[in-house]
Design a protein around this motif. Structure first.
Motif, PDB file in Angstrom:
ATOM      1  N   MET A  41      57.896 -66.417  28.638  1.00 41.23           N
ATOM      2  CA  MET A  41      58.458 -65.603  27.194  1.00 41.23           C
ATOM      3  C   MET A  41      58.817 -64.118  28.495  1.00 41.23           C
ATOM      4  N   LEU A  54      64.881 -65.410  22.601  1.00 41.23           N
ATOM      5  CA  LEU A  54      64.708 -65.572  21.442  1.00 41.23           C
ATOM      6  C   LEU A  54      65.000 -66.978  21.240  1.00 41.23           C
ATOM      7  N   ILE A  57      62.545 -69.269  23.927  1.00 45.83           N
ATOM      8  CA  ILE A  57      61.635 -69.100  23.553  1.00 45.83           C
ATOM      9  C   ILE A  57      60.798 -69.927  22.110  1.00 45.83           C
ATOM     10  N   LEU A  58      61.604 -69.797  20.933  1.00 52.86           N
ATOM     11  CA  LEU A  58      61.570 -70.896  19.521  1.00 52.86           C
ATOM     12  C   LEU A  58      62.095 -72.045  20.188  1.00 52.86           C
ATOM     13  N   THR A  61      58.743 -73.160  22.334  1.00 55.78           N
ATOM     14  CA  THR A  61      57.511 -73.082  21.895  1.00 55.78           C
ATOM     15  C   THR A  61      57.574 -74.112  20.425  1.00 55.78           C
ATOM     16  N   MET A 144      55.685 -67.875  14.863  1.00 51.78           N
ATOM     17  CA  MET A 144      56.201 -67.337  16.563  1.00 51.78           C
ATOM     18  C   MET A 144      57.502 -65.822  16.860  1.00 51.78           C
ATOM     19  N   ALA A 148      57.413 -63.427  20.069  1.00 56.74           N
ATOM     20  CA  ALA A 148      57.886 -63.874  20.640  1.00 56.74           C
ATOM     21  C   ALA A 148      58.830 -62.611  21.365  1.00 56.74           C
ATOM     22  N   ASN A 151      56.877 -60.737  23.277  1.00 52.08           N
ATOM     23  CA  ASN A 151      56.471 -60.825  24.960  1.00 52.08           C
ATOM     24  C   ASN A 151      57.412 -60.807  25.410  1.00 52.08           C
TER      25      ASN A 151
END
Length: 242
Positions: A41, A54, A57-58, A61, A144, A148, A151
């Motif tokens: 991240m 973002l 990451i989404l 994850t 999240m 996120a 991070n």
């Protein structure tokens, strides 16, 4: 810092599309095998910034939270008792959410993602409940988002500090003020969401406990009264005398 050379190697060894795929795969696989994914991240924030970072990451994850959901039922029953002993309140709440509707399941999952409940463990814990996959993954992704963003900011801050160390330059006053304020805001956001999530979860538990019907209490009857009733009932029956 050991992670920084690895992150620099990844950033320079792959093109942006390949690096995005590598980061998505790492964030998908690492949580499944109980490895931390925050370095990925950080690197995502460094390379891709807030917008595209973002999204990456989404996606990563989201996949990383889906895989344990589907495979957790294969062996989770073996550690079910241990989980309930270690996190009894959270497990009870997750089970309670599983008996509710779509929105209740979504809300509880999102709040648990914001709370200090272990991220990796929750991916497997959800499988012992009746929480459906759709509210589980939607609530997980929404919950999240704050983590996120923090991070991503952490990765960009690490890059700024690394530039100071390796490029032998000094921060300007504006940069120092900006980084200090940003760090304070990031900490406040993390703490604020955590406090809000815990209070909201406590409120849900209190509301559900209040709605549960209390067991009916049968009034005790004295033995003498029962005896008297039997005596009166027996004496009130007419007896024919022949």
């Amino acid at each position: 810092m050991v992670l920084l050379p690895i992150m620099r190697w990844e950033a320079t060894s792959f093109g942006r599309p390949v690096l995005a795929l590598v980061l998505v795969m790492s964030m998908s696989v690492f949580p499944t095998v109980f490895l931390p994914s925050f370095p990925s991240m950080w690197l995502t924030g460094i390379i891709f910034g807030y917008g595209l970072g973002l999204l990456i990451i989404l996606v990563g994850t989201g996949i990383g939270m889906s895989i344990p959901y589907w495979i957790g039922s294969l062996f989770l029953h073996r550690i079910h008792g241990w989980l309930e002993k270690k996190w009894p309140q959270q497990i009870a709440l997750i089970k309670l959410a599983g008996r509710g509707g779509w929105f209740q399941q979504f809300r509880v999952v999102a709040l648990l993602r914001l709370s200090p409940f272990p991220y990796v463990m929750f991916n497997y814990v959800a499988t012992i409940t009746q929480i459906n996959f759709t509210p589980y993954i939607c609530g997980s992704v929404v919950g999240m988002v704050p983590d996120a963003l923090v991070n991503i900011y952490s990765g960009r801050l690490i890059l700024a500090l690394a530039d100071l160390k390796y490029d032998q330059r000094r921060m300007t006053t504006v940069e120092i003020v900006y980084n200090v304020i940003s760090a304070i805001v990031a900490v406040l956001i993390g703490v604020g969401f955590t406090v809000y999530a815990r209070r909201a979860l406590d409120g849900i538990q209190s509301a559900e406990s209040a709605q549960q019907p209390e067991p009916a209490v049968v009034p005790a009857v004295a033995t003498s009264e029962l005896g008297g009733d039997r005596h009166r009932s027996s004496s009130s029956v007419p007896v024919d005398v022949v």
